[in-house]
Scaffold this active site. Structure first.
Site, short mmCIF file in Angstrom:
data_model
loop_
_atom_site.label_atom_id
_atom_site.label_comp_id
_atom_site.label_asym_id
_atom_site.label_seq_id
_atom_site.Cartn_x
_atom_site.Cartn_y
_atom_site.Cartn_z
N ASP A 156 -57.48 -13.98 -43.70
CA ASP A 156 -57.93 -12.90 -42.82
C ASP A 156 -56.97 -12.90 -41.63
OD1 ASP A 156 -59.14 -11.17 -41.07
OD2 ASP A 156 -60.91 -12.41 -40.70
N LYS B 29 -51.71 -6.95 -34.27
CA LYS B 29 -52.23 -6.18 -35.40
C LYS B 29 -52.42 -4.71 -35.03
CE LYS B 29 -56.04 -6.42 -38.77
NZ LYS B 29 -57.17 -7.26 -39.20
N GLU C 288 -60.89 -5.53 -45.66
CA GLU C 288 -61.71 -6.55 -45.03
C GLU C 288 -63.21 -6.41 -45.34
OE1 GLU C 288 -60.51 -6.22 -40.96
OE2 GLU C 288 -58.57 -7.16 -41.33
N ASP D 170 -67.98 -3.71 -39.93
CA ASP D 170 -66.94 -4.67 -39.56
C ASP D 170 -66.28 -4.23 -38.25
OD1 ASP D 170 -64.84 -6.40 -39.32
OD2 ASP D 170 -63.98 -6.04 -41.28
#
Length: 629
Positions: free
Chosen positions: A8, A69, A168, A190
């Site tokens: 992850d 990210k 994810e 999420d």
């Protein structure tokens, strides 16, 4: 066979996991942590990754990179707002891409992410006892093609064979439903550090089928942190006429304090933010301090618009899945920001269900990625699991009038392939430019351009006669491949991609080599530091032995002390030759000293024993002696 891992790669923290005994397990890092901060610091030629990088950020704000990210695979015009928030320099790169300037060098976001991946894999390899070379890496479900490609490239730069890029929320559902036997419809909510995804899945009989996905790649925990930063900075500016956000070190401290305050408010109704010596008065140079009480109510007021933004993707995902909230069996919360009480409350209001918190929000995604890695490698315990995912956004081409011609609608099951026939708009047109788009807006200009493909060499023909066959092919990673050929003439023409934000093959290969060279240099530096630290530890041990063995000869003490002093000088010099010589000398003198000390102690013990025996004999004689009558 070496096992593939699941990773992850998070905005704030990253996690790595592997299948062990039929179950996914998180692999702790070298520091003993289950999560690794996605932070990279550059100090000269040295790179620090993880917690050690985070700890020194306030003193090295312009060369400590985090939240990368949010920049990976993006165009400069998409990230200007995020770029303005961070203390390091983010700027426009080639072709409208994003570059991060550190110590005068421009880095691609993929390079920075590769450093985090390399750290995760190196630590995992040390724990597992074999070199990890293959991985499944997760991405937000709403990542577009460029962001997925860039994430995959980051893995390649880190020396990994990326088996799959997996969404994810889908990974989290795998972790949740691994041991579930019944049929369930679940919604995965999420909300991580930088992105937000909502996915609806049907789980049953080992089949994980994604029905829909929605999200917002510009919404995450760092946005909540930034509201606190702005509140603190604006209040301070009103009082002191100084904007702390213009001071790089002060800004870094504000960001760290804001994140801590947000976390505190998940369990308390208020928290005190205290930042002594936050800056100096520009005129008097006297230190200035910041101390504020932030209540949960004020935090929710500051973030009210962000909290409203979590609603629409949930409603969109339910609508696209053609179900209502009452059809859901469970709502799974994933990502550290789902711990915010207001977020939990909103989810419960929308779905009418108490969120299921049975999975660890920080670890579920990596655990699910490890499950997917096991499936790909043929783990016998996972042979009955099937994963069916979808593409998050509509893919199409620009057609006459600046409109979008959809090719593959959003929420289409992947892998997917679609071919359409197009033609020319003018007579004798020698070529066409095919603009590949991703997004939901009807006009091409309002969507993201993934690339511009030129098909040239079309034979002279009237407008409308050529048949240009365009094929969109999405692989299991959700990454798009586009081909085109002119059918009428039977001639195929090559396509070249121009002006994309991802790195070309040569750039990736160059960065792989640089990463390998850096890894070798890092290893040498680490070994040098370890030798220096080992010598310093031996020096401390030697001095302790001198104190503990007071009965040793003065000559032995002097020799060992001299060797310890030589060691101290060598440690300060950081000269490899001096360290090696000092280590050898200190080892010899310490060994000699300990041998002499033990021999002296043995003699002392023997003497003590003789005296004790004599004393006992004397006692016996005294006890038995009687005066003569």
């Amino acid at each position: 066979m070496a096992k593939a891992v699941g990773i992850d790669l998070g905005t704030t923290n990253s996690v790595i996991a592997v299948m062990e005994g039929g179950r996914p397990e998180v692999i702790v890092n070298a520091e003993g942590g289950r999560t690794t901060p996605s932070v990279v610091a550059y100090k000269g030629d040295e790179r620090l990754v993880g917690q050690i990088a985070r700890r020194q950020a306030a003193l090295n704000p312009t060369a400590t990179v985090f939240d990368v990210k949010r920049f990976i695979g993006r165009r400069w015009d998409e990230v200007k707002e995020e770029a303005a928030r961070v203390p390091f320099v983010v700027k426009e790169g080639p072709g409208g891409s994003v570059r991060i300037e550190v110590n005068g060098k421009d880095l691609a976001p993929e390079q920075v992410s590769a450093e985090v991946l390399r750290k995760l894999v190196a630590d995992a390899s040390a724990k597992l006892g074999y070199k990890v070379t293959e991985a499944v890496i997760t991405v937000p479900a709403y990542f577009d093609n460029s962001q997925r490609e860039a994430t995959k490239q980051a893995g390649e730069i880190a020396g990994l064979n990326v088996l799959r890029v997996i969404n994810e929320p889908t990974a989290a559902a795998l972790a949740y439903g691994l041991e579930k036997k019944g049929n369930e419809t679940v919604l995965v909510f999420d909300l991580g550090g930088g992105t937000f995804d909502v996915t609806v899945l049907e789980i049953g009989d080992g089949v994980f089928e994604v029905k829909s996905t929605a999200g917002d790649t510009h919404l995450g925990g760092s946005d909540f942190d930034h509201r606190i930063v702005d509140w603190l900075a604006e209040d301070f500016e009103k009082e002191h006429k100084f904007d702390l956000r213009k001071d790089k070190q002060a800004l870094q401290r504000l960001i760290e304090a804001a994140e801590k305050a947000k976390i505190d408010l998940s369990n308390a109704s208020e928290t005190t933010i205290s930042l002594p010596f936050i800056t100096f008065d520009p005129e008097t140079r006297t230190p200035m301090h910041l101390e504020k009480v932030l209540t949960r109510a004020k935090f929710e007021e500051l973030t009210a618009d962000l909290l409203r933004r979590v609603r629409q993707p949930v409603e969109q995902a339910l609508a696209d899945a053609k179900i209502s909230a009452k059809d859901l069996n469970e709502v799974i919360m994933v990502g550290g920001s789902t711990r915010i009480p207001a977020v939990k409350r909103i989810v419960q209001e929308i779905t009418g269900k108490t969120p299921n918190e049975s999975v660890n929000p920080d670890e579920a995604v990596a655990l699910g990625a490890a499950v997917q890695a096991g499936i790909i490698q043929g783990d016998a315990n996972l042979s009955d699991i099937v994963l069916v995912d979808v593409t998050p956004l509509t893919l199409g081409v620009e057609v006459k009038g600046g409109m979008v011609g959809p090719m593959i609608p959003r929420n289409t099951t992947i892998p997917a392939k679609k071919t359409e026939i197009f033609t020319t708009a003018e007579n004798n047109q020698p070529g066409v430019e095919i603009v590949v788009l991703q997004g939901e807006r009807p006009m091409a200009a309002d969507n993201k351009t993934l690339g511009r493909f030129k098909l040239e060499g079309i034979p002279p023909m009237p407008a409308g006669r050529p048949q240009i066959e365009v094929t969109f092919d999405i692989d299991a990673n959700g990454i798009l491949h586009v081909t085109a050929k002119e059918k009428t003439s039977g001639k195929e023409s090559s396509i070249r991609i121009e002006n994309t934000t991802t790195l070309d093959k040569n750039d990736v290969e160059k960065m792989v080599k640089e990463a390998e060279q850096n890894a070798a240099a890092d290893k040498i530096r680490k070994e040098k530091v370890e030798k220096r630290n080992a010598l310093d530890s031996m020096r401390v041990q030697a001095l302790a032995q001198i104190d503990e063995n007071a009965g040793a000869s003065q000559d032995a003490k002097d020799k060992l002390k001299a060797a310890a002093d030589q060691a101290e000088e060598a440690v300060r010099s950081e000269d490899d030759g001096k360290i090696a010589d000092a280590t050898k000398k200190l080892e010899e003198e310490l060994r000699s000293f300990m041998t002499a000390a033990q021999a002296g102690q043995g003699q002392a013990d023997a003497g003590a024993q003789t005296s004790a025996s004599k004393a006992e004999d004397d006692d016996v004689i005294d006890a038995d002696f009687k005066p003569a009558d």
